[in-house]
Design an enzyme around this catalytic site. Sequence first.
Site, mmCIF file in Angstrom:
data_model
loop_
_atom_site.group_PDB
_atom_site.id
_atom_site.type_symbol
_atom_site.label_atom_id
_atom_site.label_comp_id
_atom_site.label_asym_id
_atom_site.label_seq_id
_atom_site.Cartn_x
_atom_site.Cartn_y
_atom_site.Cartn_z
ATOM 1 N N GLU A 100 -5.124 1.944 2.594
ATOM 2 C CA GLU A 100 -5.099 0.674 3.452
ATOM 3 C C GLU A 100 -5.192 1.056 4.903
ATOM 4 O O GLU A 100 -5.652 0.221 5.595
ATOM 5 C CB GLU A 100 -3.668 -0.063 3.182
ATOM 6 C CG GLU A 100 -3.828 -1.575 4.024
ATOM 7 C CD GLU A 100 -3.175 -1.605 5.280
ATOM 8 O OE1 GLU A 100 -3.138 -2.542 6.034
ATOM 9 O OE2 GLU A 100 -2.729 -0.412 5.710
ATOM 10 N N GLU A 101 -4.876 2.296 5.406
ATOM 11 C CA GLU A 101 -4.786 2.488 6.734
ATOM 12 C C GLU A 101 -6.059 3.085 7.221
ATOM 13 O O GLU A 101 -6.100 3.713 8.330
ATOM 14 C CB GLU A 101 -3.677 3.536 6.882
ATOM 15 C CG GLU A 101 -2.198 3.127 6.522
ATOM 16 C CD GLU A 101 -1.564 1.897 7.638
ATOM 17 O OE1 GLU A 101 -2.347 1.424 8.424
ATOM 18 O OE2 GLU A 101 -0.372 1.660 7.420
ATOM 19 N N ASP A 129 6.278 0.917 7.459
ATOM 20 C CA ASP A 129 4.906 0.428 7.291
ATOM 21 C C ASP A 129 4.243 1.467 6.197
ATOM 22 O O ASP A 129 3.647 2.453 6.335
ATOM 23 C CB ASP A 129 3.964 0.449 8.379
ATOM 24 C CG ASP A 129 2.275 0.185 8.175
ATOM 25 O OD1 ASP A 129 2.195 -0.624 6.985
ATOM 26 O OD2 ASP A 129 1.668 0.190 8.971
ATOM 27 N N GLU A 157 4.093 -6.095 3.990
ATOM 28 C CA GLU A 157 3.800 -5.611 5.061
ATOM 29 C C GLU A 157 4.938 -6.132 5.887
ATOM 30 O O GLU A 157 5.769 -7.086 5.817
ATOM 31 C CB GLU A 157 2.676 -6.361 5.939
ATOM 32 C CG GLU A 157 1.388 -5.733 5.375
ATOM 33 C CD GLU A 157 0.963 -4.279 5.796
ATOM 34 O OE1 GLU A 157 1.552 -3.865 6.618
ATOM 35 O OE2 GLU A 157 -0.013 -3.767 5.298
ATOM 36 N N HIS A 189 0.835 -1.543 -0.002
ATOM 37 C CA HIS A 189 -0.048 0.001 0.041
ATOM 38 C C HIS A 189 0.931 1.290 -0.033
ATOM 39 O O HIS A 189 1.993 1.641 0.508
ATOM 40 C CB HIS A 189 -0.950 0.056 1.081
ATOM 41 C CG HIS A 189 -0.504 -0.122 2.582
ATOM 42 N ND1 HIS A 189 0.148 1.129 3.118
ATOM 43 C CD2 HIS A 189 -0.094 -0.958 3.273
ATOM 44 C CE1 HIS A 189 0.608 0.812 4.483
ATOM 45 N NE2 HIS A 189 0.501 -0.551 4.511
ATOM 46 N N HIS A 238 3.389 2.628 12.638
ATOM 47 C CA HIS A 238 2.581 3.938 13.193
ATOM 48 C C HIS A 238 3.118 4.547 14.413
ATOM 49 O O HIS A 238 2.615 5.578 14.970
ATOM 50 C CB HIS A 238 1.213 3.251 13.562
ATOM 51 C CG HIS A 238 0.430 2.749 12.422
ATOM 52 N ND1 HIS A 238 -0.980 2.516 12.567
ATOM 53 C CD2 HIS A 238 0.666 2.337 11.128
ATOM 54 C CE1 HIS A 238 -1.197 1.671 11.314
ATOM 55 N NE2 HIS A 238 -0.295 1.853 10.524
ATOM 56 N N ASP A 250 -0.170 4.470 1.068
ATOM 57 C CA ASP A 250 -0.471 5.342 2.086
ATOM 58 C C ASP A 250 0.060 4.944 3.252
ATOM 59 O O ASP A 250 0.702 4.079 3.793
ATOM 60 C CB ASP A 250 -2.029 5.229 2.174
ATOM 61 C CG ASP A 250 -2.651 3.963 2.667
ATOM 62 O OD1 ASP A 250 -2.332 3.150 2.309
ATOM 63 O OD2 ASP A 250 -3.477 3.904 3.616
#
Length: 359
Positions: A132-133, A102, A161, A76, A335, A78
Amino acid sequence: MIPLDPAANPVGLVDLVDLTRALVDTPSESGDEAGLADAVESALRAHPHLGVVRVGNSVVARTDTGRAERVIIAGHLDTVPAAGNLPSRLDGERLYGLGACDMKGGVAVALRLAAGLAAPVRDVTYVFYECEEVAGDRNGLKRIAADRPDLLEADLAILMEPSDAGVEAGCQGVLNADITVRGERAHTARSWMGVNAAHRAAAALRRLDDHSAERIVIDGLEYREGLNAVAVRAGIADNVVPDTCVISVNLRFAPSRSPEQAEAYLRALFPEYEVEVTEVVPGALPGLGQGPVASLVEALGAVPRPKLGWTDVARFTALGTPALNYGPGDPTLAHTAGEYVPIGQLRECERRLAAWLGG
């Protein structure tokens, strides 16, 4: 600009670390991926061995050499919102910055493979997708599956991932629900005339605190479940005894449970309360005995671990495509303000996947 254009670079590739930094330094918070998607699309279209399709702010690039097997490599574009962690920063063998772990490190590996493998022994579909987030209804893979399901047909999917450059198989399912505790409203000056729902909720919260998470072994991997209160809401005014208290809970369940079984499990724990399921998504079984998965695990020389969390391997599994997580970076750093990706893991993931795909 994402520097993969052969016109700008005679070999068509830049160093993996430089590429990762360029990705990190291109902001792409969920819902704002258009600029990065434009750059990725432009870079990939420069390579004639790739067929490129744009779906919203997701980009799909495919080789089409007629091989007997097709593999998806997905990542992903984003990130979560920034936390003072831009621009990127290189410190020894670590690259720090928003999304480095990530999962722009994994995206960089996938972009290098897409540009560099003109004649792989397995045809490859590279998927770089949006959103995705955030809530699942915005997920770029979901849109591709709806608009162009043919683009997601494959024998195996590798989701890049962060997994510490190891294989994390399957993933947990997720169930969110509201448990409502009822009471009777009254003026706080005459509280004995009512029943305080917030006080009554203590019994439900105690039950959650006493709950022991189950540990379920599948294909030799232990998936540890978790059930937690994540919010408690009660009261409308300082002088009113609340007549309702809502406890929001999050259940992470083993992939051997179906969504229906997970819901039944939760309801059985709270039979005397109102339980409203607000969201439930299935997990994905590890599938280590399936041919394509077993072949890749053997080639990577990795000891599989269970994925404790939800990833889009579940989405591929639901489409009938075996999938696993394999990418650079420690997933526990995702994150966080201090997330980073180890340079060694970037290079290891690229080397191992290039060897397996390129023969």
